[in-house]
Design a protein around this motif. Structure first.
Motif, mmCIF file in Angstrom:
data_model
loop_
_atom_site.group_PDB
_atom_site.id
_atom_site.type_symbol
_atom_site.label_atom_id
_atom_site.label_comp_id
_atom_site.label_asym_id
_atom_site.label_seq_id
_atom_site.Cartn_x
_atom_site.Cartn_y
_atom_site.Cartn_z
ATOM 1 N N LEU A 1 0.902 -1.705 0.112
ATOM 2 C CA LEU A 1 -0.079 -0.019 0.107
ATOM 3 C C LEU A 1 0.930 1.061 -0.196
ATOM 4 C CD1 LEU A 1 -2.728 -0.934 2.675
ATOM 5 C CD2 LEU A 1 -2.766 -1.031 0.213
ATOM 6 N N GLY A 2 1.778 1.472 0.960
ATOM 7 C CA GLY A 2 2.976 2.204 0.928
ATOM 8 C C GLY A 2 3.467 3.188 -0.145
ATOM 9 N N PHE A 3 3.937 1.405 -1.715
ATOM 10 C CA PHE A 3 4.330 1.883 -2.762
ATOM 11 C C PHE A 3 3.038 2.270 -3.540
ATOM 12 C CE2 PHE A 3 7.631 -0.827 -0.854
ATOM 13 C CZ PHE A 3 8.901 0.030 -1.541
ATOM 14 N N GLN A 4 2.165 1.852 -3.368
ATOM 15 C CA GLN A 4 0.828 1.938 -4.046
ATOM 16 C C GLN A 4 0.719 3.509 -3.941
ATOM 17 O OE1 GLN A 4 -1.823 0.700 -6.270
ATOM 18 N NE2 GLN A 4 0.247 -0.161 -6.276
ATOM 19 N N LEU A 5 1.140 4.392 -2.730
ATOM 20 C CA LEU A 5 0.976 5.703 -2.251
ATOM 21 C C LEU A 5 1.424 6.653 -3.024
ATOM 22 C CD1 LEU A 5 0.200 6.472 1.475
ATOM 23 C CD2 LEU A 5 -1.337 6.494 -0.818
ATOM 24 N N ARG A 6 3.721 5.814 -3.312
ATOM 25 C CA ARG A 6 4.436 5.963 -3.996
ATOM 26 C C ARG A 6 3.527 6.390 -5.388
ATOM 27 N NH1 ARG A 6 8.566 9.441 -2.250
ATOM 28 N NH2 ARG A 6 10.515 8.939 -3.627
ATOM 29 N N TYR A 7 3.278 5.429 -5.953
ATOM 30 C CA TYR A 7 3.038 5.844 -7.314
ATOM 31 C C TYR A 7 1.643 7.236 -7.578
ATOM 32 C CZ TYR A 7 1.053 4.067 -11.609
ATOM 33 O OH TYR A 7 0.529 4.082 -13.095
ATOM 34 N N ILE A 8 0.835 6.694 -6.785
ATOM 35 C CA ILE A 8 -0.405 8.089 -6.567
ATOM 36 C C ILE A 8 1.043 9.173 -7.117
ATOM 37 C CG2 ILE A 8 -2.031 9.025 -5.382
ATOM 38 C CD1 ILE A 8 -2.883 6.287 -4.438
ATOM 39 N N LYS B 1 -2.656 12.508 -13.494
ATOM 40 C CA LYS B 1 -4.047 13.127 -12.728
ATOM 41 C C LYS B 1 -4.659 12.163 -12.988
ATOM 42 C CE LYS B 1 -3.662 17.573 -12.416
ATOM 43 N NZ LYS B 1 -4.598 19.399 -13.740
ATOM 44 N N GLU B 2 -5.462 11.068 -13.805
ATOM 45 C CA GLU B 2 -6.313 10.252 -14.145
ATOM 46 C C GLU B 2 -6.159 8.982 -13.229
ATOM 47 O OE1 GLU B 2 -8.969 10.911 -15.630
ATOM 48 O OE2 GLU B 2 -8.970 12.559 -16.309
ATOM 49 N N VAL B 3 -4.709 9.073 -13.400
ATOM 50 C CA VAL B 3 -4.939 7.241 -13.031
ATOM 51 C C VAL B 3 -4.486 7.999 -10.975
ATOM 52 C CG1 VAL B 3 -2.767 6.103 -12.102
ATOM 53 C CG2 VAL B 3 -3.072 6.482 -14.755
ATOM 54 N N ARG B 4 -4.370 9.850 -11.049
ATOM 55 C CA ARG B 4 -3.672 9.721 -9.087
ATOM 56 C C ARG B 4 -5.404 9.541 -9.053
ATOM 57 N NH1 ARG B 4 -0.962 15.494 -9.299
ATOM 58 N NH2 ARG B 4 0.574 13.772 -10.210
ATOM 59 N N LYS B 5 -6.492 10.196 -10.004
ATOM 60 C CA LYS B 5 -7.098 10.697 -9.517
ATOM 61 C C LYS B 5 -8.643 9.423 -9.140
ATOM 62 C CE LYS B 5 -10.036 13.446 -11.413
ATOM 63 N NZ LYS B 5 -11.320 14.302 -12.839
ATOM 64 N N GLU B 6 -8.140 8.436 -9.617
ATOM 65 C CA GLU B 6 -8.424 6.846 -9.895
ATOM 66 C C GLU B 6 -8.005 6.012 -8.746
ATOM 67 O OE1 GLU B 6 -8.110 2.637 -11.877
ATOM 68 O OE2 GLU B 6 -8.282 4.263 -13.766
ATOM 69 N N LEU B 7 -6.775 6.713 -8.537
ATOM 70 C CA LEU B 7 -6.206 5.319 -7.349
ATOM 71 C C LEU B 7 -6.174 6.348 -5.974
ATOM 72 C CD1 LEU B 7 -2.613 4.499 -8.713
ATOM 73 C CD2 LEU B 7 -4.408 3.284 -7.652
ATOM 74 N N ILE B 8 -6.939 7.703 -5.478
ATOM 75 C CA ILE B 8 -7.579 8.414 -4.758
ATOM 76 C C ILE B 8 -8.176 7.806 -4.092
ATOM 77 C CG2 ILE B 8 -7.979 10.480 -4.109
ATOM 78 C CD1 ILE B 8 -5.925 11.780 -5.727
ATOM 79 N N ASN B 9 -9.908 7.220 -5.652
ATOM 80 C CA ASN B 9 -11.288 7.048 -4.848
ATOM 81 C C ASN B 9 -10.720 5.594 -4.556
ATOM 82 O OD1 ASN B 9 -11.999 8.972 -5.617
ATOM 83 N ND2 ASN B 9 -12.454 8.298 -8.070
ATOM 84 N N LYS B 10 -9.244 5.050 -4.522
ATOM 85 C CA LYS B 10 -9.643 3.190 -3.433
ATOM 86 C C LYS B 10 -9.371 3.534 -2.273
ATOM 87 C CE LYS B 10 -8.265 0.532 -7.556
ATOM 88 N NZ LYS B 10 -6.891 -0.091 -8.407
ATOM 89 N N LYS B 11 -9.388 4.851 -1.672
ATOM 90 C CA LYS B 11 -8.673 5.349 0.335
ATOM 91 C C LYS B 11 -7.427 4.632 0.514
ATOM 92 C CE LYS B 11 -13.596 6.564 0.248
ATOM 93 N NZ LYS B 11 -13.959 7.581 0.899
ATOM 94 N N ILE B 12 -6.256 4.436 -0.805
ATOM 95 C CA ILE B 12 -5.390 2.980 -0.747
ATOM 96 C C ILE B 12 -3.889 4.273 1.116
ATOM 97 C CG2 ILE B 12 -3.102 3.082 -1.139
ATOM 98 C CD1 ILE B 12 -4.512 2.546 -3.294
ATOM 99 N N ASN B 13 -4.792 5.739 1.425
ATOM 100 C CA ASN B 13 -4.207 6.452 1.758
ATOM 101 C C ASN B 13 -4.829 6.317 3.848
ATOM 102 O OD1 ASN B 13 -2.147 8.436 2.887
ATOM 103 N ND2 ASN B 13 -3.672 10.137 2.392
ATOM 104 N N ASN B 14 -6.255 5.779 3.294
ATOM 105 C CA ASN B 14 -7.106 5.352 4.836
ATOM 106 C C ASN B 14 -6.137 3.780 5.400
ATOM 107 O OD1 ASN B 14 -8.378 7.563 4.312
ATOM 108 N ND2 ASN B 14 -9.485 6.939 3.917
#
Length: 157
Positions: free
Chosen positions: A34-41, A46-59
């Motif tokens: 998950l941490g590496f996913q956050l680094r990738y975000i 922008k498009e990829v970032r928006k899609e991944l942010i919706n998955k709430k990986i940060n939380n």
């Protein structure tokens, strides 16, 4: 009768620590992912970032990271307690020292989060390096723990 119950508790208490620590290793791998996913975000468009942010990986990363911290600290304390109860002493060994080192590293790593949230890249990079060290050391710790469990099983028979 009471002595038999105490021996039974001592015997089975030794299996709790390895089971919790192996489960913790699996959680550690997932939280790292998950941490590496956050680094990738952080580094994606922008498009990829928006899609991944919706998955709430940060939380999930923060919540499971907090659980991981607790499991490592309590697992360390529990392992030392079980060892002391069963042997009337702690064994000064690499397993003990690496366990204490892991506890220190992950505690420092988690304490960097407020600085990371303010955009401090040194804190972010230190967090990543410390956590990579934790993953490597914890993997070794589980392997050395299997050897300890095997010795315990040999002494039982």
């Amino acid at each position: 009768m009471i002595i038999n119950k105490l021996e039974f508790i001592k015997l089975w208490s030794q299996s709790i620590h390895p089971i919790v620590m192996f489960s913790t290793l699996l959680l550690l791998f997932y939280v790292s992912y998950l941490g590496f996913q956050l680094r990738y975000i952080r580094t994606s468009d922008k498009e990829v970032r928006k899609e991944l942010i919706n998955k709430k990986i940060n939380n999930r990363h923060h919540q499971l990271g907090a659980l991981l911290l607790n499991l490592i600290v309590l697992g360390n304390l529990g392992g030392m307690t079980i060892t002391y109860i069963n042997n009337d002493k702690l064994f000064f060994s690499p397993h003990l020292l690496i366990g204490l080192t892991i506890t220190g590293l992950i505690t420092i790593s988690i304490s960097l989060v407020p600085f990371m949230q303010k955009g401090n890249n040194l804190a972010r990079n230190t967090h990543i390096v410390f956590n990579l060290c934790v993953v490597i050391l914890f993997t070794w710790q589980v392997i050395s723990g299997v050897e300890i469990v095997q010795k315990i099983i040999e002494n039982i028979q």
